[in-house]
Design a protein around this motif. Structure first.
Motif, PDB file in Angstrom:
ATOM      1  N   ARG A   1      40.427  43.711  48.198  1.00 14.94           N
ATOM      2  CA  ARG A   1      40.495  42.314  48.601  1.00 14.94           C
ATOM      3  C   ARG A   1      39.672  41.210  47.477  1.00 14.94           C
ATOM      4  O   ARG A   1      39.900  40.377  46.837  1.00 14.94           O
ATOM      5  CB  ARG A   1      40.290  41.770  49.665  1.00 14.94           C
ATOM      6  N   ASN A   2      38.214  41.812  47.367  1.00 15.92           N
ATOM      7  CA  ASN A   2      37.414  40.990  46.689  1.00 15.92           C
ATOM      8  C   ASN A   2      37.758  41.256  45.347  1.00 15.92           C
ATOM      9  O   ASN A   2      37.745  39.963  44.481  1.00 15.92           O
ATOM     10  CB  ASN A   2      35.937  41.613  46.768  1.00 15.92           C
ATOM     11  N   LYS A   3      38.126  42.151  44.619  1.00 12.21           N
ATOM     12  CA  LYS A   3      38.640  42.395  43.315  1.00 12.21           C
ATOM     13  C   LYS A   3      39.806  41.387  43.094  1.00 12.21           C
ATOM     14  O   LYS A   3      39.838  40.934  41.940  1.00 12.21           O
ATOM     15  CB  LYS A   3      38.959  43.734  42.816  1.00 12.21           C
ATOM     16  N   TRP A   4      40.773  41.528  43.862  1.00 11.74           N
ATOM     17  CA  TRP A   4      41.909  40.803  43.945  1.00 11.74           C
ATOM     18  C   TRP A   4      41.782  39.261  43.809  1.00 11.74           C
ATOM     19  O   TRP A   4      42.223  38.404  43.125  1.00 11.74           O
ATOM     20  CB  TRP A   4      42.880  40.994  45.058  1.00 11.74           C
ATOM     21  N   SER A   5      40.830  38.671  44.643  1.00 13.88           N
ATOM     22  CA  SER A   5      40.294  37.468  44.793  1.00 13.88           C
ATOM     23  C   SER A   5      39.948  37.178  43.588  1.00 13.88           C
ATOM     24  O   SER A   5      39.972  35.667  43.031  1.00 13.88           O
ATOM     25  CB  SER A   5      39.518  37.169  45.981  1.00 13.88           C
ATOM     26  N   TYR A   6      38.875  37.652  42.914  1.00 11.71           N
ATOM     27  CA  TYR A   6      38.409  37.718  41.458  1.00 11.71           C
ATOM     28  C   TYR A   6      39.421  37.267  40.581  1.00 11.71           C
ATOM     29  O   TYR A   6      39.306  36.330  39.735  1.00 11.71           O
ATOM     30  CB  TYR A   6      37.113  38.543  41.174  1.00 11.71           C
ATOM     31  N   LEU A   7      40.175  38.376  40.521  1.00 11.24           N
ATOM     32  CA  LEU A   7      41.061  38.316  39.478  1.00 11.24           C
ATOM     33  C   LEU A   7      42.150  37.192  39.560  1.00 11.24           C
ATOM     34  O   LEU A   7      42.728  36.517  38.543  1.00 11.24           O
ATOM     35  CB  LEU A   7      41.870  39.818  39.393  1.00 11.24           C
ATOM     36  N   ASN A   8      42.605  36.852  40.716  1.00 11.23           N
ATOM     37  CA  ASN A   8      43.318  35.913  41.066  1.00 11.23           C
ATOM     38  C   ASN A   8      42.950  34.496  40.546  1.00 11.23           C
ATOM     39  O   ASN A   8      43.782  33.643  39.972  1.00 11.23           O
ATOM     40  CB  ASN A   8      44.001  35.884  42.669  1.00 11.23           C
ATOM     41  N   LYS A   9      41.919  34.383  40.869  1.00 10.56           N
ATOM     42  CA  LYS A   9      41.169  33.024  40.424  1.00 10.56           C
ATOM     43  C   LYS A   9      40.976  32.736  39.229  1.00 10.56           C
ATOM     44  O   LYS A   9      41.297  31.911  38.738  1.00 10.56           O
ATOM     45  CB  LYS A   9      39.578  33.000  41.329  1.00 10.56           C
ATOM     46  N   GLY A  10      40.622  33.992  38.335  1.00  7.40           N
ATOM     47  CA  GLY A  10      40.474  33.760  36.891  1.00  7.40           C
ATOM     48  C   GLY A  10      41.873  33.536  36.145  1.00  7.40           C
ATOM     49  O   GLY A  10      41.939  32.732  35.550  1.00  7.40           O
ATOM     50  N   MET A  11      42.887  34.338  36.827  1.00  8.00           N
ATOM     51  CA  MET A  11      44.367  34.206  36.247  1.00  8.00           C
ATOM     52  C   MET A  11      44.818  32.815  36.539  1.00  8.00           C
ATOM     53  O   MET A  11      45.580  31.967  35.622  1.00  8.00           O
ATOM     54  CB  MET A  11      45.227  35.173  36.832  1.00  8.00           C
ATOM     55  N   ASN A  12      44.586  32.354  37.716  1.00  2.00           N
ATOM     56  CA  ASN A  12      45.250  30.811  38.128  1.00  2.00           C
ATOM     57  C   ASN A  12      44.591  29.717  36.989  1.00  2.00           C
ATOM     58  O   ASN A  12      45.200  28.947  36.651  1.00  2.00           O
ATOM     59  CB  ASN A  12      44.967  30.765  39.661  1.00  2.00           C
ATOM     60  N   ASN A  13      43.250  30.002  37.032  1.00  2.00           N
ATOM     61  CA  ASN A  13      42.365  29.029  35.945  1.00  2.00           C
ATOM     62  C   ASN A  13      42.942  29.028  34.613  1.00  2.00           C
ATOM     63  O   ASN A  13      42.986  27.960  34.290  1.00  2.00           O
ATOM     64  CB  ASN A  13      41.057  29.520  36.247  1.00  2.00           C
ATOM     65  N   LEU A  14      43.089  30.353  34.185  1.00  2.00           N
ATOM     66  CA  LEU A  14      43.707  30.533  32.986  1.00  2.00           C
ATOM     67  C   LEU A  14      45.081  29.817  32.692  1.00  2.00           C
ATOM     68  O   LEU A  14      45.072  29.044  31.652  1.00  2.00           O
ATOM     69  CB  LEU A  14      43.605  31.871  32.471  1.00  2.00           C
ATOM     70  N   MET A  15      46.102  30.157  33.587  1.00  2.00           N
ATOM     71  CA  MET A  15      47.296  29.729  33.457  1.00  2.00           C
ATOM     72  C   MET A  15      47.271  27.963  33.635  1.00  2.00           C
ATOM     73  O   MET A  15      48.259  27.426  33.020  1.00  2.00           O
ATOM     74  CB  MET A  15      48.090  30.306  34.767  1.00  2.00           C
ATOM     75  N   ARG A  16      46.489  27.566  34.517  1.00  2.00           N
ATOM     76  CA  ARG A  16      46.313  25.904  34.662  1.00  2.00           C
ATOM     77  C   ARG A  16      45.862  25.491  33.235  1.00  2.00           C
ATOM     78  O   ARG A  16      46.419  24.521  32.729  1.00  2.00           O
ATOM     79  CB  ARG A  16      45.440  25.712  35.881  1.00  2.00           C
ATOM     80  N   SER A  17      44.966  25.946  32.695  1.00  2.00           N
ATOM     81  CA  SER A  17      44.503  25.678  31.358  1.00  2.00           C
ATOM     82  C   SER A  17      45.545  25.576  30.433  1.00  2.00           C
ATOM     83  O   SER A  17      45.840  24.855  29.284  1.00  2.00           O
ATOM     84  CB  SER A  17      43.172  26.215  31.037  1.00  2.00           C
ATOM     85  N   VAL A  18      46.418  26.631  30.489  1.00  2.00           N
ATOM     86  CA  VAL A  18      47.604  26.634  29.279  1.00  2.00           C
ATOM     87  C   VAL A  18      48.630  25.816  29.826  1.00  2.00           C
ATOM     88  O   VAL A  18      49.103  25.278  28.818  1.00  2.00           O
ATOM     89  CB  VAL A  18      48.265  28.302  29.675  1.00  2.00           C
ATOM     90  N   GLU A  19      48.794  25.331  31.018  1.00  9.48           N
ATOM     91  CA  GLU A  19      49.822  24.361  31.255  1.00  9.48           C
ATOM     92  C   GLU A  19      49.030  22.993  30.882  1.00  9.48           C
ATOM     93  O   GLU A  19      49.942  22.147  30.364  1.00  9.48           O
ATOM     94  CB  GLU A  19      50.116  24.321  33.031  1.00  9.48           C
TER      95      GLU A  19
END
Length: 112
Positions: free
Chosen positions: A91-109
């Motif tokens: 869960r901790n790893k998923w939360s960390y990865l998910n946050k990073g991917m969401n931030n990255l995808m938002r910046s791409v958009e």
């Protein structure tokens, strides 16, 4: 949408541990719960090797029980303390990865 085998392999262990942590269950029921939650592309054949691996690692324990429907015995899975610890790590790893991917995808958009 197709999801790569490598991505699925990494997520399936955590997803299955999460389901087993909700209460005793068996393989087909796990498969149905994953499908109900729109978990992509799960086949019968992909669940059982994961369950075997989780059992060998000591994350789940198994018990053969008589089927409610009168069929053959079913192998029921329950999560162990070690499995709960592994689920917390996941869960901790998923939360960390998910946050990073969401931030990255938002910046791409935002860059479009």
């Amino acid at each position: 949408m197709s999801v790569s085998d490598q991505m699925m392999k990494g997520l399936l262990d955590g997803a299955i541990l999460g389901l087993i942590s909700q209460g005793e269950t068996y393989g087909y029921e796990i498969l149905e719960k994953l499908k109900e939650r729109d978990f992509p592309e799960i086949s019968d054949g992909s669940i059982y090797p994961v369950l075997l691996r989780l059992s060998k690692k000591g994350y789940v324990q198994t018990e053969l029980k008589k089927s409610d429907t009168g069929g053959p015995k079913r192998k029921y899975y329950t999560i162990t303390d070690k499995g709960l610890e592994e689920l917390a790590v996941f869960r901790n790893k998923w939360s960390y990865l998910n946050k990073g991917m969401n931030n990255l995808m938002r910046s791409v958009e935002d860059a479009k």
